[in-house]
Design an enzyme around this catalytic site. Structure first.
Site, PDB file in Angstrom:
ATOM      1  N   ASP A 296       0.830  -1.191   0.000  1.00  0.00           N
ATOM      2  CA  ASP A 296       0.000   0.000   0.000  1.00  0.00           C
ATOM      3  C   ASP A 296       0.874   1.255   0.000  1.00  0.00           C
ATOM      4  OD1 ASP A 296      -2.672   1.020   0.059  1.00  0.00           O
ATOM      5  OD2 ASP A 296      -2.370   1.586   2.147  1.00  0.00           O
ATOM      6  N   GLU A 343       1.077  -0.620  -5.130  1.00  0.00           N
ATOM      7  CA  GLU A 343      -0.121   0.222  -5.169  1.00  0.00           C
ATOM      8  C   GLU A 343       0.356   1.614  -5.588  1.00  0.00           C
ATOM      9  OE1 GLU A 343      -2.175   3.231  -4.454  1.00  0.00           O
ATOM     10  OE2 GLU A 343      -1.752   2.802  -2.348  1.00  0.00           O
ATOM     11  N   ASP A 396     -11.564   0.389  -1.335  1.00  0.00           N
ATOM     12  CA  ASP A 396     -11.842   1.805  -1.062  1.00  0.00           C
ATOM     13  C   ASP A 396     -12.865   2.398  -2.032  1.00  0.00           C
ATOM     14  OD1 ASP A 396     -10.217   2.175   1.172  1.00  0.00           O
ATOM     15  OD2 ASP A 396      -8.450   2.623  -0.029  1.00  0.00           O
TER      16      ASP A 396
END
Length: 495
Positions: A296, A343, A396
């Site tokens: 991430d 990411e 998300d």
């Protein structure tokens, strides 16, 4: 389990398809999904659908809010996921009484009873497995058990609020605490042994079905965590354990004040000085659980937005260079070919792209981001590259149906024009587009395979209420869904 360097085949050396589903979203008798029969049934669905990847969110023990991105340890497994039926099957627990709500990491009665059963009835082989687990994971497990025991004693307050000898880990105070709380510490070790054993069984079941497990690793860690408490010299903290600078992202189109996440930044100099040992141990522990890891906020390895800790917003931060190239060289030397996915969403600079491409890491493409802007939008399928992972949306995002329904009529018409005026209803045209992409891996959130609307999204960024609680039920699976998905997966060469 040792992770030896390997230049062998990457999990993404061929076209694959997968589903994004956090295990807490599995059905079952409690309020949180577990690694029990429903997890095995989901593996069967993946296999029947021709899918070979199960992607999930971080598996660590969360704080009270339940966010898998704010955890008490980067390595400690979430005991919410432990299935009590397995404890009965192993002969350590006499009866199943699934607890309601999330389990208290400080005291879980079924796990306490299971430890009593283990001490009384475990075989010699099981006892040896326990000893090996403690030895193999001791570099994080002992600190985590002690952190949890002290946090319980202090009424859940964060470590920096403890009395100074414990806050600062004075040797005498730590030794006395270990002796005084020996029984409590062993319970917390046992809890993690149970999680890792059950996870190992799930991973073996996945391997038998040709399914890879795809994990998720936040770049930053929670300030109130065993990691920061035990390794303060690796973080940008003051004498009292408070952050000097915190993480976030600068103001942009979505937020005029940016995002102030509040995680402490790393002090990269001592990390680099010892060869990034903390990162090597972290990756090794993750690779015991999963085959592939999404990192991430990858751009933070090239440069991170550093916000003075006394600033209430992210406005007055600055970009600070990070030693990402040196870190990934060290990881490559230790592990060989890196099973990592970057990411790389948001505003990505050429330097970040160079870091990603220099280590041959796949990036991410989100189809819900593709249709605003012109034909050069990098998320549009005709701009995809092979070395990437394409998603309809992530945890998300809204569900694809919810997203499409929220688009204005002009954007809806543009989406349908691009997709060739499909006859099938949303979200299937976007699912089909993801599977048809040249990207080696296509991942679809389960909500999209079930054609669920925005009431079923997992997380709304920037909010704190109602997230991380979504669960599915088996009656939401339309008859013949596995066969329908398999037909598409095979058509696009991903079976």
């Amino acid at each position: 389990m040792s992770q030896e360097p390997s230049e062998g085949r990457s999990p993404l050396d061929r076209r694959r398809a997968g589903v994004l589903l956090h295990p807490t979203s599995l059905p079952g008798p409690g309020d949180v999904g577990t690694l029990g029969p429903d997890a095995l049934r989901f593996l069967e669905f993946l296999a029947a659908s021709g899918m070979s990847v199960w992607q999930m969110l971080p598996l660590s023990q969360p704080h009270d809010g339940g966010s898998p991105y704010q955890c008490m340890s980067v390595n400690a497994g979430n005991i919410d996921l432990i299935c009590q039926r397995s404890l009965v099957d192993w002969g350590w627990l006499d009866a199943v009484a699934e607890s309601r709500g999330r389990r208290n990491p400080f005291h879980c009665e079924p796990l306490r009873l299971a430890r009593e059963g283990f001490l009384a009835r475990a075989t010699d082989a099981e006892r040896e497995l326990y000893r090996e687990f403690i030895q193999r994971h001791g570099h994080w497990l002992e600190d985590y058990a002690l952190y949890l025991a002290l946090k319980q004693e202090h009424g859940g307050t964060p470590w920096w609020a403890w009395e100074e000898p414990l806050r600062d880990r004075h040797l005498g105070a730590i030794r006395q605490t270990r002796e005084r709380l020996d029984e409590v510490l062993d319970q917390y070790r046992f809890d993690q042994f149970v999680f890792y054993r059950q996870w190992g069984q799930l991973r073996q079941a996945a391997r038998e079905r040709g399914i890879l497990l795809f994990g998720d690793m936040p770049i930053f860690v929670a300030h109130d965590s065993a990691d920061v408490w035990a390794h303060r010299h690796l973080f940008d903290l003051d004498h009292d354990g408070q952050p000097v600078s915190v993480a976030g992202v600068p103001p942009d189109y979505f937020s005029e004040t940016g995002q102030r996440w509040g995680n402490p930044h790393y002090d990269w100099a001592p990390m680099e000085a010892d060869g990034f040992q903390w990162w090597i141990e972290r990756i090794a522990a993750q690779l015991e659980l999963v085959d592939l890891i999404r990192i991430d906020h990858f751009r933070g390895f090239e440069a991170f937005w550093s916000i003075p800790a006394d600033e209430p917003t992210a406005i007055n931060g600055q970009w600070v260079k990070a030693p990402g190239e040196a870190l990934f060289r060290a990881l490559k030397q230790r592990f060989g070919r890196l099973p990592l996915v970057a990411e790389d969403l948001g505003v990505i600079t050429p330097e970040v792209e160079a870091l990603r491409d220099g280590f041959d890491l796949p990036g991410m493409k989100i189809l819900q981001f593709a249709f605003e802007g012109g034909p050069d939008n990098p998320y549009l399928p005709h701009n995809h590259v092979e070395n990437c992972v394409v998603y309809t949306g992530t945890h998300d995002n809204d569900t694809t149906l919810g997203w499409f329904e929220s688009c204005n009529p002009g954007l809806q018409a543009h989406v349908l024009d691009y997709l060739g005026q499909p006859a099938e209803p949303m979200p299937w045209p976007l699912v089909r587009s993801a599977l048809a992409s040249v990207a080696r891996l296509a991942v679809v959130p389960l909500q999209d395979l079930l054609a669920l609307d925005g009431e079923h999204r997992m997380n709304v960024p920037g909010t704190t209420e109602g997230n991380w609680t979504w669960r599915f039920s088996w009656d939401q699976f339309e008859e013949g869904l596995a066969e329908k998905v398999r037909g598409m997966v095979e058509m696009y060469g991903r079976a």
